[in-house]
Design an enzyme around this catalytic site. Structure first.
Site, PDB file in Angstrom:
ATOM      1  N   ASP A 104      67.297  57.360  77.036  1.00  0.00           N
ATOM      2  CA  ASP A 104      68.818  57.594  77.086  1.00  0.00           C
ATOM      3  C   ASP A 104      69.562  56.781  76.719  1.00  0.00           C
ATOM      4  O   ASP A 104      70.152  55.953  77.138  1.00  0.00           O
ATOM      5  CB  ASP A 104      68.640  58.912  78.391  1.00  0.00           C
ATOM      6  CG  ASP A 104      67.686  60.379  78.413  1.00  0.00           C
ATOM      7  OD1 ASP A 104      66.727  60.304  77.219  1.00  0.00           O
ATOM      8  OD2 ASP A 104      67.698  60.381  79.596  1.00  0.00           O
ATOM      9  N   ASP A 127      60.471  67.489  75.826  1.00  0.00           N
ATOM     10  CA  ASP A 127      60.665  66.521  77.151  1.00  0.00           C
ATOM     11  C   ASP A 127      59.340  66.142  76.829  1.00  0.00           C
ATOM     12  O   ASP A 127      58.336  66.789  76.890  1.00  0.00           O
ATOM     13  CB  ASP A 127      61.380  66.971  77.528  1.00  0.00           C
ATOM     14  CG  ASP A 127      62.894  65.549  78.378  1.00  0.00           C
ATOM     15  OD1 ASP A 127      61.908  64.224  77.814  1.00  0.00           O
ATOM     16  OD2 ASP A 127      63.256  65.358  78.629  1.00  0.00           O
ATOM     17  N   TRP A 158      60.146  59.417  74.257  1.00  0.00           N
ATOM     18  CA  TRP A 158      60.747  57.909  74.868  1.00  0.00           C
ATOM     19  C   TRP A 158      59.958  56.927  74.025  1.00  0.00           C
ATOM     20  O   TRP A 158      60.574  55.527  74.677  1.00  0.00           O
ATOM     21  CB  TRP A 158      61.074  58.042  76.009  1.00  0.00           C
ATOM     22  CG  TRP A 158      61.160  59.009  77.043  1.00  0.00           C
ATOM     23  CD1 TRP A 158      62.467  60.583  76.401  1.00  0.00           C
ATOM     24  CD2 TRP A 158      60.725  59.854  78.259  1.00  0.00           C
ATOM     25  NE1 TRP A 158      61.890  61.375  77.346  1.00  0.00           N
ATOM     26  CE2 TRP A 158      61.496  60.931  78.382  1.00  0.00           C
ATOM     27  CE3 TRP A 158      59.779  59.242  78.922  1.00  0.00           C
ATOM     28  CZ2 TRP A 158      60.595  61.607  79.774  1.00  0.00           C
ATOM     29  CZ3 TRP A 158      59.573  60.114  80.124  1.00  0.00           C
ATOM     30  CH2 TRP A 158      60.307  60.609  80.117  1.00  0.00           C
ATOM     31  N   GLY A 159      59.239  56.528  73.175  1.00  0.00           N
ATOM     32  CA  GLY A 159      58.958  55.997  72.327  1.00  0.00           C
ATOM     33  C   GLY A 159      58.164  55.388  73.259  1.00  0.00           C
ATOM     34  O   GLY A 159      57.026  53.963  72.477  1.00  0.00           O
TER      35      GLY A 159
END
Length: 435
Positions: free
Chosen positions: A211, A146, A190-191
């Protein structure tokens, strides 16, 4: 310019390290986060694993059990090691992964490229090699990585890419040192910095956005982005649109409100776009309909095609003009190749029943001038032969998934050129044929 050149070379060195043969096909499995978040025990997780075995999900290919955040104590021990939470894992992490292995699952685990994970547990920045050793010793071989609680720019001077390279290098070095299979790496970026452009250099998959949420507007928004980046996917490299939310999500996130048709569309799109398929729903309480959706063998075999790695991609937007950015109405007409035939996915993004038509030759994979047999991947039936075009009626937010296979030359007497080519169709002398 020299410092930038040197930095680019360092990144390039790390970038090739993960060309290591793991993760050729999209991962299939289960993720703990959306059901439990931080509120779970080993016994509860193993209940989900046993439900996946009992209900045929393991047999269908869902063989990765992904342990997400919150599994450790809040602080490292005196030796700087991550320690599993003894309340959640009273028999230890090795006992947990052994139980998973005995059931037939590979074990995946979560960490973070920052000081702390997103839930505030120890992250792996500055501890990449030792954490990887801990994860391997515990019995894991798949890592979701993450991007929370990252060090300030003046500390790292690396940006997102460089912080991920640190773990990539640790994976490579451990595999070379121990002569073992490298960890499979799933980037959870997350782009923010367009990982669909560079993610294949570092990991086998990369998150493309935030998410997921278990309602249609969230799924449509993800598919809107996917409409523009589908071509980034291939073997060893997969756009990750986040978890499958086909059934009840449990206590971790708000309950889903997907209709049966919306759930079918969700699963079909994720599978044919070759996203990792990590279930984020409660399998112990899942309905028969949910299990039937998740175990659709015809759709899954496209996801897991051993010979064709590319995703399907849009050939027409439909509801909107082509290349329109609309989070409520993504592209509706998609196609791609497979080992089993030409794939078509047609998605009705409207909240009303619609007739939807397309010309076969709009697909790059179709041979114009041929007839095609039609196989429906949801009814599992052969639905006759089509020539040149098709019309399908779909329910609100419904989907069809079709496989077309060559049925020989189209019948005589048709206009000499398919509609998509008619404007430039010509005879050998340069004249235009009469339709």
């Amino acid at each position: 310019m020299l410092p930038f050149l040197v930095l680019g070379l360092l990144y390039a060195g790390g970038a090739t390290a993960l060309d290591n043969g793991v993760g050729k096909l999209p991962a299939l499995g289960f993720n703990t986060w959306n059901i439990y978040q931080c509120d779970y025990t080993a016994d509860e997780l193993l209940q989900q694993a046993r439900a996946m075995v009992d209900r045929g999900l393991l047999e269908a290919g869902y063989n990765i059990f992904m342990l997400d955040d919150c599994y450790s104590l809040r602080e490292r021990n005196a030796q700087g090691r991550i320690v599993e939470d003894p309340k959640k894992f009273p028999h230890g992490m090795k006992s947990f992964t052994k139980a998973l292995a005995d059931l037939g699952f590979r074990a995946g685990i979560y960490s973070d490229a920052g000081y702390r994970t997103c839930a505030g547990y120890p992250g792996s920045y500055g501890h990449e090699s030792e954490d990887l050793e801990t994860f391997a010793d515990w019995g894991f071989d798949y890592l979701k990585y993450d991007n929370c609680n990252i060090p300030p720019d003046n500390v790292t001077q690396e940006n997102v890419y460089g912080r991920y390279v640190r773990m990539v290098d640790a994976i490579r070095d451990r595999a070379e040192k121990t002569k073992t299979r490298p960890f499979q790496l799933a980037l959870c970026e997350w782009g923010w910095q367009q990982p669909w452009i560079w993610g294949h250099r570092l990991g086998q998959s990369w998150r493309t956005g935030g998410d997921i949420r278990p309602w249609w507007s969230a799924l449509a928004s993800i598919l809107n982005q996917a409409s523009f980046i589908a071509s980034a996917t291939n073997f060893y490299a997969h756009n990750d649109f986040d978890m499958l939310e086909v059934g009840n999500t449990g206590r971790g996130t708000p309950p889903g409100n997907l209709t049966y048709d919306e759930a079918k569309s969700h699963f079909t799109a994720w599978a044919l776009l070759k996203s990792p398929l990590l279930i984020g729903s409660d399998m112990a309480a899942a309905s028969k309909e949910t299990i039937e959706i998740l175990t659709n063998k015809d759709v899954l075999k496209i996801s897991q095609d051993p010979n064709v790695g590319e995703s399907i991609a849009p050939f027409r937007w439909g509801y909107n003009r082509d290349y329109t950015w609309d989070p409520a109405h993504p592209a509706e007409y998609w196609t791609g190749n497979s080992s089993y035939g030409v794939v078509f996915m047609v998605l009705n993004t409207a909240n009303a029943r619609r007739e939807m038509s397309f010309d076969l030759a709009e697909s790059w994979a179709i041979r114009a001038g041929r007839a095609y047999n039609v196989y429906d991947m949801w009814s599992h039936t052969n639905n006759g032969t089509v020539v040149r075009n098709m019309t399908i009626t779909l329910p609100p937010r419904g989907v069809t998934a079709l496989l077309l296979t060559d049925a020989g030359p189209e019948p005589a007497g048709l206009p000499p050129c398919a509609a998509q080519a008619a404007s430039q169709c010509a005879l050998p002398d340069g004249s235009r044929p009469r339709s």
